[in-house]
Scaffold this active site. Structure first.
Site, PDB file in Angstrom:
ATOM      1  N   ASP A 177       5.414  20.603  -3.906  1.00  0.00           N
ATOM      2  CA  ASP A 177       6.086  20.270  -5.159  1.00  0.00           C
ATOM      3  C   ASP A 177       5.289  20.803  -6.347  1.00  0.00           C
ATOM      4  OD1 ASP A 177       8.167  18.343  -6.553  1.00  0.00           O
ATOM      5  OD2 ASP A 177       6.227  17.977  -7.515  1.00  0.00           O
TER       6      ASP A 177
ATOM      7  N   CYS B 155       5.925 -23.895   3.579  1.00  0.00           N
ATOM      8  CA  CYS B 155       5.678 -23.402   2.226  1.00  0.00           C
ATOM      9  C   CYS B 155       5.245 -21.945   2.260  1.00  0.00           C
ATOM     10  CB  CYS B 155       4.552 -24.200   1.551  1.00  0.00           C
ATOM     11  SG  CYS B 155       4.801 -25.982   1.477  1.00  0.00           S
TER      12      CYS B 155
END
Length: 491
Positions: A441, A34
């Site tokens: 940037d 599971c």
């Protein structure tokens, strides 16, 4: 993670979905495995054992739980956060390389012997490349069984099985149901094949939280006309794939991404899903990332206001590199215009009955022979672009899921016209380095000034050391302080 038994038990007992995909729980008394968040009553700790992969569970003789469907868990975030041989191998297996080229092809791409790759994967994942590829084929088969009306024989070969018998045996072994029973069970649960012939509709899971604004906003705002579009609340684009091409539609939904795939060859399903997950950064662990970034008092308000930001990536690293060059020192609109001209002149036409997509983005080989004088670019940028596509076409520069991030950075930086910004944006969005950083940037510098972060690139880089290894995610939070369209879902 799977070796920390006490931590795994706590995760299972609390049904913590954050650990889905990190490890799998095998139950000794029932013979099933599971995901940690399985809704059934947790087994006793002494009856649990833990594995690092679904393939390892299957190899140990456990079958997938029918309630939690562990084979559909989000992928482990480890493979997109590392650049070592095991992580690169897992990305390549997800891209279908073992099915197309075998284990020798996988080893050759990584520069190792097959024995070395086998040993490393078994040591970390409890299964070798063939078992990992087999688990992936089983999941692909299940998707095709449940979401299409294709005959079982066609599904078998589309999923990568060598024979219908192997397909039947694998499906029964992994899911404890025959292919016909799987399809009937899905129909009883309300799952129906797409009403549009040739279209596969499925859900792409992810770990909560997910903030779709910058993710889909960035892709829509920078989309290349003819290759990408935003239509009816979905991001759509064309895909160049090993056996043909496709068109994908992706839309944010509660708890999953709604995905519609139209493929010319169903054998491309696995790689198409892998590329879509990579594009949207769906295997990330946002809780771990945001916890690290919250450690900086100046970033904490941004994270708390909109947690779960992902890094918008790409489905084709070479394509993005070309687009990064086209976007140097120009506006988003100008970059889209330049890219659209390339697409019209050199892209391959495709049909899109459901929208307005017209072309595949041109391959490096198609662009290698273009006339530089035909480009409406400054002369230096023409040289940068033609040098890049030549290096990509002749194999001198390889960009992809198997790339070594630092080696690729060095090769890019050696090309004319490739400064730090271009190299890092390719590392972030094309190569998938979660620690790529853009201190030069303009948007980052404006955000830094507004937040009181160091104003110079060198000082900001030094300050950002505390954000590692998640600086690419910090970039998303910093960019989001601007009102640029990349930060908002389109109307």
């Amino acid at each position: 993670m799977h070796a920390d038994t006490e931590r795994c038990v706590r995760a299972v007992q609390s049904k913590d979905a954050r650990f889905d995909g990190w490890f799998f729980t095998a139950v000794l008394t029932t013979g099933i495995y599971c995901r940690p968040s399985c809704p059934v009553v947790p087994p006793k700790p002494q009856n649990m054992t833990f594995y690092p992969s679904a393939a390892a569970c299957q190899q140990a003789g456990f079958r997938a739980c029918k309630r939690c469907r562990p084979d559909t868990s989000p992928g482990s975030p480890e493979w997109n956060a590392r650049a070592d041989a095991v992580a690169r191998a897992m990305r390549l297996i997800g891209d279908g390389v073992v099915d197309r080229e075998g284990v020798p092809g996988l080893a050759a791409r990584l520069g190792y012997s097959t024995r070395q790759i086998e040993r490393q994967l078994r040591a970390e994942l409890g299964a070798g490349p063939l078992a990992l590829a087999r688990a992936q084929r089983a999941q692909t088969a299940r998707l095709l069984i449940e979401t299409t009306a294709l005959p079982m024989a066609e599904i078998a070969f589309a999923a990568g099985f060598s024979s219908v018998r192997t397909f039947n045996d694998t499906v029964r072994e992994v899911f404890a149901l025959s292919p016909v029973e799987l399809r009937a069970r899905a129909a009883r649960g309300g799952v129906r094949p797409s009403p549009t012939p040739g279209v596969i509709a499925l859900r792409l899971p992810y770990r909560e939280p997910l903030n779709p604004s910058n993710l889909f906003g960035h892709l829509a705002a920078t989309g290349v006309p003819g290759v990408e579009e935003w239509r009816d609340g979905s991001y759509r684009r064309t895909l160049r794939l090993p056996y043909g091409h496709g068109v994908v539609s992706l839309a944010p939904a509660t708890g999953h991404i709604a995905c519609r795939l139209a493929l010319t060859d169903p054998r491309d399903l696995t790689i198409a899903i892998s590329r879509c997950r990579r594009l949207l950064d769906l295997d990330a662990d946002p809780v771990a990332i945001d916890d690290r970034l919250r450690g900086d008092p100046l970033l904490r308000p941004l994270v708390d206001a909109a947690p779960g930001r992902r890094v918008p990536r790409t489905v084709d690293a070479a394509e993005f590199a070309v687009r990064a060059v086209l976007g140097q020192q120009v506006s988003t609109a100008a970059a889209r215009t330049h890219a659209a001209r390339l697409v019209r002149a050199h892209g391959e036409p495709v049909e899109d009955p459901e929208g307005g997509l017209t072309h595949l983005f041109p391959s490096a080989e198609a662009l290698a022979g273009l006339d530089p004088d035909s480009l409406a670019l400054p002369r230096t940028r023409r040289t940068t672009l033609t040098t890049l596509v030549t290096a990509l076409a002749d194999g001198a520069l390889k960009l992809g899921t198997d790339s070594d991030w630092e080696e690729s950075r060095a090769r890019l930086a050696a090309l004319p016209g490739f400064g730090p910004w271009t190299v890092e944006v390719i590392a972030m969005r094309a190569l998938g380095d979660p620690d790529a950083f853009l201190p030069t940037d303009l948007g980052i510098r404006r955000a830094a000034a507004g937040l009181g972060l160091p104003p110079t690139p060198a000082a900001l880089t030094a300050h950002a050391a505390a954000w590692r290894p998640w600086r690419a995610y910090a970039v998303q939070y910093l960019w989001a302080t601007d009102t640029h369209p990349i930060n908002h879902l389109p109307d």
